[in-house]
Motif scaffolding. Structure first.
Motif, PDB file in Angstrom:
ATOM      1  N   GLU A  13      15.378  37.292  21.155  1.00  0.00           N
ATOM      2  CA  GLU A  13      16.260  36.509  22.033  1.00  0.00           C
ATOM      3  C   GLU A  13      15.468  35.609  22.985  1.00  0.00           C
ATOM      4  O   GLU A  13      15.970  34.595  23.458  1.00  0.00           O
ATOM      5  N   THR A  14      14.217  35.989  23.248  1.00  0.00           N
ATOM      6  CA  THR A  14      13.402  35.187  24.182  1.00  0.00           C
ATOM      7  C   THR A  14      13.050  33.807  23.620  1.00  0.00           C
ATOM      8  O   THR A  14      12.577  32.952  24.359  1.00  0.00           O
ATOM      9  N   GLY A  60      18.276  33.174  18.109  1.00  0.00           N
ATOM     10  CA  GLY A  60      17.868  34.556  18.344  1.00  0.00           C
ATOM     11  C   GLY A  60      18.537  35.519  17.378  1.00  0.00           C
ATOM     12  O   GLY A  60      19.730  35.388  17.078  1.00  0.00           O
TER      13      GLY A  60
END
Length: 319
Positions: A13-14, A60
């Motif tokens: 997700e980063t 993500g």
């Protein structure tokens, strides 16, 4: 021979909002971004089982799968050409290149190159792009070159070169007496009329060369150059641009200039010096595995020692 390559990774997700090729480069650091882009375009690197474009943004959670075959470069033939190996380990190889050896096959030099010699020395390099070569020296420039023995090492070294963290120092003998060292910050690109030459002009790529005086003679100077960038013929072009061309440089040096009152032996030495007087003397980079700085040096070749001895003798005779 060929090697089947499979990699599987999940985008965290980063990384939301990154381009696909950027995210792939972070998740698959063994490979260059350009190589990953080519695999994406060919459909060999997929996103959730589907083809995508390098510029597509990631959200993500996607699954990246790489399935490709690394083919050997069959057009390159291993040849038993002697190599002066300064350092070798599992990841990198550093050679001291002699004058007259072309680095990479090309039109006019289909074989007999450093690349052919590397393939004979280590056949496994056939699976690495350009047999692991990450930078070049001109045919008649001597000195140190680093070669990657793995894909991960090649990617790491290319990144260091792009970040300008590889330290490269050269010895050169130039025509003219320099009063002091300095820096040339002048863009370099292909000459507008002569495609064999490079030139300083505003549309070129940024190029920076630092130089300092080592020893002065009556009509020449021994200088030490340090590169910030690595443009084709950079030192030769920059020093000629400063009106201090290299001894023996037929491409950028212009007409032969002999010091007034030079001895017959010095005249003979300068007239027949066979190449540009340039030697890559020192190379320092971060080792791809250990992260420690590896610093290597190569002594001046015999022809440059003879040139400097001749210039010193002339200096002494005239004093």
């Amino acid at each position: 021979m060929s090697e089947t390559l499979h990699r599987d990774a999940r985008i965290p997700e980063t990384m939301v909002g990154l381009r696909l090729d950027q995210a792939a480069a972070e998740l698959l650091p063994d490979f260059s971004r350009e190589r990953l882009k080519s695999w994406i375009k060919r459909g060999e690197l997929t996103v959730d089982g589907a083809r995508a474009r390098p510029k597509d943004k990631v959200v993500g959670g996607e699954r990246l799968v790489l399935d490709t075959v690394l083919e050997d470069e069959v057009r390159w033939t291993p040849q038993a050409i002697a190599l002066d190996i300064v350092h070798e380990d599992d990841s990198v190889l550093v050679v001291n290149k002699p004058a007259g050896l072309v680095v990479h096959p090309a039109a006019g030099n289909p074989d007999g190159t450093l690349l052919n010699a590397l393939l004979h020395h280590r056949p496994a390099l056939a699976a690495i792009p350009r047999a692991g070569i990450v930078h070049r020296l001109d045919k008649d420039t001597t000195g140190l070159m680093v070669v990657a023995k793995t894909l991960a090492a090649q990617t790491a070294l290319v990144e260091q070169l792009q970040a300008r963290t590889v330290s490269r120092e050269y010895d050169a003998v130039v025509i003219g007496v320099m009063t002091a060292g300095g820096t040339v910050d002048a863009p370099i690109g292909r000459h507008p009329r002569d495609r064999k030459r490079q030139a300083v002009h505003v549309s070129g790529k940024p190029a920076v060369t630092h130089y300092r005086v080592v020893e002065r003679f009556r009509g020449h100077t021994h200088v030490r150059c340090k590169l910030e960038t690595g443009r084709t013929h950079q030192i030769r072009v920059h020093l000629a641009h400063q009106r201090f061309p290299l001894v023996g440089d037929a491409l950028y040096g212009g007409r032969l200039k002999l010091p007034a009152g030079a001895s017959d032996s010095l005249k003979e030495l300068l007239r027949h010096f066979p190449r540009q007087a340039l030697h890559a003397r020192k190379l320092a980079f971060m080792h791809p595995d250990s992260g420690e700085t590896l610093t290597l040096r190569a002594e001046l070749p015999d022809d440059l020692w003879l040139l400097l001895d001749g210039l010193r003798a002339d200096q002494e005779e005239s004093s």
